[in-house]
Design an enzyme around this catalytic site. Sequence first.
Site, PDB file in Angstrom:
ATOM      1  N   ASN A  10      39.781 -30.816 -48.662  1.00 50.11           N
ATOM      2  CA  ASN A  10      40.117 -30.418 -47.091  1.00 50.11           C
ATOM      3  C   ASN A  10      39.460 -29.177 -46.504  1.00 50.11           C
ATOM      4  O   ASN A  10      39.877 -27.891 -47.016  1.00 50.11           O
ATOM      5  CB  ASN A  10      41.628 -30.341 -46.823  1.00 50.11           C
ATOM      6  CG  ASN A  10      41.940 -30.105 -45.503  1.00 50.11           C
ATOM      7  OD1 ASN A  10      41.180 -30.158 -44.580  1.00 50.11           O
ATOM      8  ND2 ASN A  10      43.196 -29.584 -45.290  1.00 50.11           N
ATOM      9  N   TRP A  11      38.335 -29.600 -45.846  1.00 55.48           N
ATOM     10  CA  TRP A  11      37.651 -28.180 -45.477  1.00 55.48           C
ATOM     11  C   TRP A  11      38.164 -27.649 -44.405  1.00 55.48           C
ATOM     12  O   TRP A  11      37.523 -26.552 -44.001  1.00 55.48           O
ATOM     13  CB  TRP A  11      36.042 -28.569 -45.184  1.00 55.48           C
ATOM     14  CG  TRP A  11      35.323 -29.033 -46.506  1.00 55.48           C
ATOM     15  CD1 TRP A  11      36.045 -29.121 -47.715  1.00 55.48           C
ATOM     16  CD2 TRP A  11      34.066 -29.579 -46.589  1.00 55.48           C
ATOM     17  NE1 TRP A  11      34.815 -29.626 -48.636  1.00 55.48           N
ATOM     18  CE2 TRP A  11      33.933 -29.792 -47.982  1.00 55.48           C
ATOM     19  CE3 TRP A  11      32.980 -29.596 -45.601  1.00 55.48           C
ATOM     20  CZ2 TRP A  11      32.684 -30.348 -48.092  1.00 55.48           C
ATOM     21  CZ3 TRP A  11      31.522 -30.093 -45.907  1.00 55.48           C
ATOM     22  CH2 TRP A  11      31.576 -30.510 -47.198  1.00 55.48           C
ATOM     23  N   LYS A  12      39.229 -28.194 -43.619  1.00 52.98           N
ATOM     24  CA  LYS A  12      39.970 -27.467 -42.488  1.00 52.98           C
ATOM     25  C   LYS A  12      38.883 -27.050 -41.359  1.00 52.98           C
ATOM     26  O   LYS A  12      37.874 -27.657 -41.390  1.00 52.98           O
ATOM     27  CB  LYS A  12      40.711 -26.188 -42.789  1.00 52.98           C
ATOM     28  CG  LYS A  12      41.530 -26.442 -44.325  1.00 52.98           C
ATOM     29  CD  LYS A  12      42.679 -25.537 -44.359  1.00 52.98           C
ATOM     30  CE  LYS A  12      43.332 -25.916 -45.846  1.00 52.98           C
ATOM     31  NZ  LYS A  12      44.655 -25.043 -45.934  1.00 52.98           N
ATOM     32  N   HIS A  95      49.054 -33.128 -42.199  1.00 49.90           N
ATOM     33  CA  HIS A  95      49.121 -31.779 -42.639  1.00 49.90           C
ATOM     34  C   HIS A  95      49.796 -30.952 -41.966  1.00 49.90           C
ATOM     35  O   HIS A  95      50.387 -30.960 -41.040  1.00 49.90           O
ATOM     36  CB  HIS A  95      47.558 -31.575 -42.796  1.00 49.90           C
ATOM     37  CG  HIS A  95      47.103 -30.314 -43.566  1.00 49.90           C
ATOM     38  ND1 HIS A  95      47.572 -29.144 -43.340  1.00 49.90           N
ATOM     39  CD2 HIS A  95      46.540 -30.446 -44.774  1.00 49.90           C
ATOM     40  CE1 HIS A  95      47.068 -28.351 -44.352  1.00 49.90           C
ATOM     41  NE2 HIS A  95      46.654 -28.974 -45.259  1.00 49.90           N
ATOM     42  N   GLU A  97      49.661 -27.975 -41.415  1.00 48.13           N
ATOM     43  CA  GLU A  97      49.158 -27.093 -40.417  1.00 48.13           C
ATOM     44  C   GLU A  97      49.216 -27.924 -39.082  1.00 48.13           C
ATOM     45  O   GLU A  97      49.466 -27.335 -37.865  1.00 48.13           O
ATOM     46  CB  GLU A  97      47.553 -26.558 -40.577  1.00 48.13           C
ATOM     47  CG  GLU A  97      47.667 -25.697 -41.904  1.00 48.13           C
ATOM     48  CD  GLU A  97      46.549 -25.543 -42.662  1.00 48.13           C
ATOM     49  OE1 GLU A  97      45.272 -26.212 -42.575  1.00 48.13           O
ATOM     50  OE2 GLU A  97      46.618 -24.938 -43.734  1.00 48.13           O
ATOM     51  N   GLU A 167      52.591 -31.615 -50.272  1.00 53.75           N
ATOM     52  CA  GLU A 167      51.960 -30.221 -50.298  1.00 53.75           C
ATOM     53  C   GLU A 167      53.015 -29.436 -49.777  1.00 53.75           C
ATOM     54  O   GLU A 167      53.520 -29.157 -48.724  1.00 53.75           O
ATOM     55  CB  GLU A 167      51.107 -30.328 -49.012  1.00 53.75           C
ATOM     56  CG  GLU A 167      49.672 -31.112 -49.487  1.00 53.75           C
ATOM     57  CD  GLU A 167      48.545 -30.642 -48.832  1.00 53.75           C
ATOM     58  OE1 GLU A 167      47.622 -30.401 -49.406  1.00 53.75           O
ATOM     59  OE2 GLU A 167      48.417 -30.426 -47.830  1.00 53.75           O
ATOM     60  N   GLY A 173      47.370 -22.448 -49.455  1.00 54.20           N
ATOM     61  CA  GLY A 173      46.918 -21.226 -49.008  1.00 54.20           C
ATOM     62  C   GLY A 173      47.666 -19.890 -49.646  1.00 54.20           C
ATOM     63  O   GLY A 173      47.059 -18.937 -49.084  1.00 54.20           O
ATOM     64  N   SER A 213      47.286 -24.584 -53.208  1.00 47.63           N
ATOM     65  CA  SER A 213      46.680 -23.773 -54.077  1.00 47.63           C
ATOM     66  C   SER A 213      46.247 -24.237 -55.629  1.00 47.63           C
ATOM     67  O   SER A 213      46.341 -23.756 -56.390  1.00 47.63           O
ATOM     68  CB  SER A 213      47.608 -22.605 -54.339  1.00 47.63           C
ATOM     69  OG  SER A 213      47.733 -21.569 -53.316  1.00 47.63           O
ATOM     70  N   GLY A 234      42.239 -27.067 -50.642  1.00 45.02           N
ATOM     71  CA  GLY A 234      41.785 -26.580 -49.157  1.00 45.02           C
ATOM     72  C   GLY A 234      40.948 -25.447 -49.943  1.00 45.02           C
ATOM     73  O   GLY A 234      39.620 -25.764 -50.045  1.00 45.02           O
ATOM     74  N   GLY A 235      41.224 -24.118 -50.161  1.00 46.55           N
ATOM     75  CA  GLY A 235      40.486 -23.003 -50.405  1.00 46.55           C
ATOM     76  C   GLY A 235      39.364 -23.302 -51.475  1.00 46.55           C
ATOM     77  O   GLY A 235      38.372 -22.958 -51.384  1.00 46.55           O
TER      78      GLY A 235
HETATM   79  C1  PEP Z   1      45.453 -27.925 -48.068  1.00 47.52           C
HETATM   80  O1  PEP Z   1      44.772 -27.578 -47.261  1.00 47.52           O
HETATM   81  O2  PEP Z   1      45.724 -29.139 -47.980  1.00 47.52           O
HETATM   82  C2  PEP Z   1      45.685 -26.922 -49.252  1.00 47.52           C
HETATM   83  C3  PEP Z   1      46.637 -27.353 -50.201  1.00 47.52           C
HETATM   84  O3  PEP Z   1      45.160 -25.725 -49.035  1.00 47.52           O
HETATM   85  P1  PEP Z   1      44.907 -24.872 -50.579  1.00 47.52           P
HETATM   86  O4  PEP Z   1      44.618 -25.314 -51.611  1.00 47.52           O
HETATM   87  O5  PEP Z   1      44.228 -23.521 -49.961  1.00 47.52           O
HETATM   88  O6  PEP Z   1      46.424 -24.146 -50.447  1.00 47.52           O
END
Ligand code: PEP
Length: 251
Positions: A10-12, A95, A97, A167, A173, A213, A234-235
């Site tokens: 997920n590049w957000k 998500h 967010e 999640e 994050g 994470s 994500g990251g």
């Molecule tokens: C996400 O954006 O769904 C996520 C899990 O981010 P991260 O891996 O950065 O925690």
Amino acid sequence: MQRRPLLAGNWKMHTTIAEAEKLAAAILQSPIPTDRDVMLAPPFTALNAVSRTLSGSSVILGAQNVCWEVKGAFTGEISPPMLKDAGCSMVIIGHSERRHIFAENDEMINKRVNGALHHGLIPVLCIGETLDERQADQTFKVLEKQLRNGLNGISLENGEQLIVAYEPVWAIGTGKTATVEQAQEVHLFLRDLLAVIYEKNIASQIRILYGGSVTPDNVDELMSQNDVDGALVGGAALKAESFNLIINFKK
Ligand code: PEP
């Protein structure tokens, strides 16, 4: 039941079109093991360009949200046919967010899941508890509500039409990952609940991803759990080097 692992990035709200093309091309540089699926979800503006970069590869293109309507006065929204036109076959919905920053509720998320399925897109329905909810022992209650409401009135022909992503909000994050025991406990709970909502055969086909994470250092252990069928990243998905290590997790 053997479920094909899915590693999703997920590049957000990151990457210009040129950066997205470069990242997708870099991810394609290392061979992807044939026993797993990979999905990339760039921002809307880069979907079409990334679709071209991915053409001829096995990598799946996904979007980060979708509207339930096909067209009309819905400023700021993108419809399922528009995503298909851009080359998508999956879409992340609900998500944390979207839920917490943009106040999307279960009812809206349910409409998005319905719209996606209706147009042949595979929804990746995200659910997760906050730290307060976990500490108040509400985790299972919150997840049950999110899952039941998100899937309200939605029928499936088979379990491959739907993906669920667990999640925990406190792990996104933050560098804090759920322990493998916490992840497996929740995933098993969700699979049992899916068997009640649908039926056992369908529930056993639905892939349940873990997100929060995920890194090259913890992916092997997470993926060793029976009911963890993949990762929503994500990251660590924003660098080809780390995402490729995640894609190549060891069984
Ligand atoms: C996400 O954006 O769904 C996520 C899990 O981010 P991260 O891996 O950065 O925690």
